[in-house]
Design a protein around this motif. Structure first.
Motif, PDB file in Angstrom:
ATOM      1  N   LYS A  35      77.736  61.279  28.195  1.00  0.00           N
ATOM      2  CA  LYS A  35      76.936  61.627  29.108  1.00  0.00           C
ATOM      3  C   LYS A  35      75.473  61.854  29.066  1.00  0.00           C
ATOM      4  O   LYS A  35      74.586  62.072  29.987  1.00  0.00           O
ATOM      5  CB  LYS A  35      77.414  63.006  29.532  1.00  0.00           C
ATOM      6  CG  LYS A  35      78.946  63.107  29.848  1.00  0.00           C
ATOM      7  CD  LYS A  35      79.121  62.231  31.337  1.00  0.00           C
ATOM      8  CE  LYS A  35      80.470  62.588  32.168  1.00  0.00           C
ATOM      9  NZ  LYS A  35      80.459  62.139  33.162  1.00  0.00           N
ATOM     10  N   ASP A  67      82.555  63.493  27.309  1.00  0.00           N
ATOM     11  CA  ASP A  67      83.672  64.318  27.380  1.00  0.00           C
ATOM     12  C   ASP A  67      84.657  63.231  26.813  1.00  0.00           C
ATOM     13  O   ASP A  67      84.741  62.000  27.147  1.00  0.00           O
ATOM     14  CB  ASP A  67      84.043  64.793  28.637  1.00  0.00           C
ATOM     15  CG  ASP A  67      83.892  63.784  29.926  1.00  0.00           C
ATOM     16  OD1 ASP A  67      83.453  62.738  29.634  1.00  0.00           O
ATOM     17  OD2 ASP A  67      84.069  63.928  30.957  1.00  0.00           O
ATOM     18  N   ASP A  82      87.665  67.996  26.775  1.00  0.00           N
ATOM     19  CA  ASP A  82      86.886  68.601  25.991  1.00  0.00           C
ATOM     20  C   ASP A  82      85.633  67.913  25.725  1.00  0.00           C
ATOM     21  O   ASP A  82      85.611  66.733  25.981  1.00  0.00           O
ATOM     22  CB  ASP A  82      87.414  68.491  24.283  1.00  0.00           C
ATOM     23  CG  ASP A  82      88.522  69.584  24.148  1.00  0.00           C
ATOM     24  OD1 ASP A  82      88.769  70.402  25.132  1.00  0.00           O
ATOM     25  OD2 ASP A  82      89.328  69.291  23.095  1.00  0.00           O
ATOM     26  N   ARG A  83      84.614  68.816  25.979  1.00  0.00           N
ATOM     27  CA  ARG A  83      83.053  68.313  25.935  1.00  0.00           C
ATOM     28  C   ARG A  83      82.816  68.244  24.489  1.00  0.00           C
ATOM     29  O   ARG A  83      83.008  69.436  23.686  1.00  0.00           O
ATOM     30  CB  ARG A  83      82.252  69.360  26.684  1.00  0.00           C
ATOM     31  CG  ARG A  83      82.732  69.532  27.971  1.00  0.00           C
ATOM     32  CD  ARG A  83      82.174  70.498  28.597  1.00  0.00           C
ATOM     33  NE  ARG A  83      80.760  70.420  28.974  1.00  0.00           N
ATOM     34  CZ  ARG A  83      79.438  71.088  28.264  1.00  0.00           C
ATOM     35  NH1 ARG A  83      79.865  71.945  27.373  1.00  0.00           N
ATOM     36  NH2 ARG A  83      78.236  70.686  28.571  1.00  0.00           N
ATOM     37  N   LYS A 127      83.493  70.136  19.177  1.00  0.00           N
ATOM     38  CA  LYS A 127      83.560  70.822  20.563  1.00  0.00           C
ATOM     39  C   LYS A 127      82.180  71.627  20.893  1.00  0.00           C
ATOM     40  O   LYS A 127      81.848  72.329  20.176  1.00  0.00           O
ATOM     41  CB  LYS A 127      84.735  71.774  20.844  1.00  0.00           C
ATOM     42  CG  LYS A 127      86.158  70.972  20.683  1.00  0.00           C
ATOM     43  CD  LYS A 127      86.980  72.039  20.672  1.00  0.00           C
ATOM     44  CE  LYS A 127      88.253  71.594  20.345  1.00  0.00           C
ATOM     45  NZ  LYS A 127      89.498  72.470  20.691  1.00  0.00           N
ATOM     46  N   ASP A 133      74.139  72.389  28.775  1.00  0.00           N
ATOM     47  CA  ASP A 133      74.585  71.295  29.656  1.00  0.00           C
ATOM     48  C   ASP A 133      74.444  70.109  28.729  1.00  0.00           C
ATOM     49  O   ASP A 133      74.608  70.100  27.590  1.00  0.00           O
ATOM     50  CB  ASP A 133      73.448  71.170  30.690  1.00  0.00           C
ATOM     51  CG  ASP A 133      72.174  71.019  30.202  1.00  0.00           C
ATOM     52  OD1 ASP A 133      71.868  70.435  29.166  1.00  0.00           O
ATOM     53  OD2 ASP A 133      71.282  71.262  30.953  1.00  0.00           O
ATOM     54  N   TRP A 134      74.543  68.702  29.325  1.00  0.00           N
ATOM     55  CA  TRP A 134      74.846  67.670  28.432  1.00  0.00           C
ATOM     56  C   TRP A 134      73.651  67.158  27.576  1.00  0.00           C
ATOM     57  O   TRP A 134      73.691  66.805  26.716  1.00  0.00           O
ATOM     58  CB  TRP A 134      75.378  66.423  29.387  1.00  0.00           C
ATOM     59  CG  TRP A 134      76.579  66.516  29.914  1.00  0.00           C
ATOM     60  CD1 TRP A 134      77.105  66.426  31.281  1.00  0.00           C
ATOM     61  CD2 TRP A 134      78.181  66.423  29.229  1.00  0.00           C
ATOM     62  NE1 TRP A 134      78.619  66.482  31.640  1.00  0.00           N
ATOM     63  CE2 TRP A 134      79.013  66.353  30.217  1.00  0.00           C
ATOM     64  CE3 TRP A 134      78.100  66.635  27.833  1.00  0.00           C
ATOM     65  CZ2 TRP A 134      80.299  66.555  29.652  1.00  0.00           C
ATOM     66  CZ3 TRP A 134      79.468  66.590  27.198  1.00  0.00           C
ATOM     67  CH2 TRP A 134      80.376  66.509  28.303  1.00  0.00           C
TER      68      TRP A 134
END
Length: 336
Positions: A35, A67, A82-83, A127, A133-134
């Protein structure tokens, strides 16, 4: 799937290409839809041919986040949805490094972050805290890990004095993490505007080295002759001698940069007499990234991003890094 390749060491050689779609991940492997990515000085060195051992063509940029979209058998570390931040040292999971675990690096010898879907070892990702944010998440792997390891090397805690040189990505993370650990922070810059921003982030004292290059004297004066517990040395070259002068008896110089050159002359008697510890850094392990990320999550630290670029402006982001003058990090949104 789409990717960016650096076909040769030149900013004119960043090329959008098609790669085969990855297959279903095998045991212990995962697929991550990337991302965001962020730049480090090493990425610029790779892109300009100044980083030894870099391979071309290759997918550039070490740091990224995304992700999880698929997991293989025996994956327990993460689940679909999961991010995660992707650690650039793909084989250095924990413990002391070796030539093999520290030498292999995404964006240098392995595929980097500018790919639509990355196929990875599940043990090489961490994680993310929910508040990031990304693009913020993509700044963590090298800069936050390095800054965290500096705090550990200097045993930084309440009452420690930490000196930071410049306001690049590592220095700004080190400022935020040092304040979270209760330390006093002195930071340098050539820009009063950046020093104002650093004070807003919690810096206790600031020093403009454009007006006066002798920042080490300022540190000694402001510590009543004692010196700093930790100097995060981002410059290299002749700056090392200044760091030795600025650090306290038994203090630590955590050296990570070479903007001022890779060669230096130092007075060994000053190192020996003060029992100075000079600690080099080659980022850190996945476990180190996990520790840094946990601290950032616990204190809800917001990574500082100078600019966020779209993929179509990739070369412009590199050129901003080349010019310098940014505060914190430079990030890219992977808007395929």
């Amino acid at each position: 799937m789409q990717a960016i390749e650096l076909t040769r060491p030149s900013l004119d050689a960043l090329t959008r290409v098609q790669h085969p779609d990855p297959r279903e991940p095998g045991a212990g492997r995962i697929l991550v839809r990337m991302k965001a990515a962020s730049l480090n000085f090493l990425d610029l060195a790779v892109a300009t041919g100044a980083y030894p051992g870099a391979l071309y063509p290759n997918v550039p940029i070490a740091d990224g986040a995304g992700d999880v979209i698929a997991v293989g058998p025996d994956v327990w570390q993460v689940a679909v949805g999961d991010r995660v931040a992707v650690h650039p040292k793909a084989y250095w999971i924990a413990g002391r490094s070796t030539a093999e675990t520290a030498g292999a690096m995404r964006g240098v010898t392995l595929r980097g972050s500018l790919v639509e879907i990355a196929e990875l070892d599940a043990a090489s990702v961490v994680k993310l805290p929910g508040h990031l944010d990304w693009e913020e998440a993509a700044t963590l792997p090298i800069a936050a890990t390095t800054a965290w390891n500096g705090m550990v090397a200097g045993t930084v805690g309440p009452g420690s004095t930490v000196v930071l040189l410049g306001t690049g990505g590592v220095s700004v993370f080190a400022l935020q993490l040092a304040k979270a650990r209760g330390a006093r922070v002195i930071i340098t810059s050539s820009s009063e505007e950046k020093l104002d921003t650093a004070r807003a982030l919690g810096a206790d004292e600031t020093f403009n080295y454009r007006a006066d290059p002798d920042w080490e004297r300022f540190v000694i004066d402001r510590t009543n002759g004692v010196g700093a517990d930790l100097v995060v040395e981002t410059v290299g070259g002749d700056s090392i001698a200044r760091s030795i002068a600025a650090v306290r008896q038994g203090g630590t110089i955590f050296t990570i940069g070479f903007l001022g050159g890779v060669d230096t002359r130092i007075n060994l008697l000053s190192v020996i007499g003060k029992a100075v510890r000079i600690q080099g850094s080659n980022t850190g392990s996945v476990a180190d990234l996990a520790a840094a990320t946990a601290a950032i999550g616990s204190h809800r630290i917001a990574p500082q991003i100078e600019r966020r670029f779209a993929l179509d402006d990739l070369a412009e982001g590199y050129r901003l890094m080349e010019r310098g003058g940014h505060f914190g990090k430079i990030a890219f949104t992977l808007d395929w």
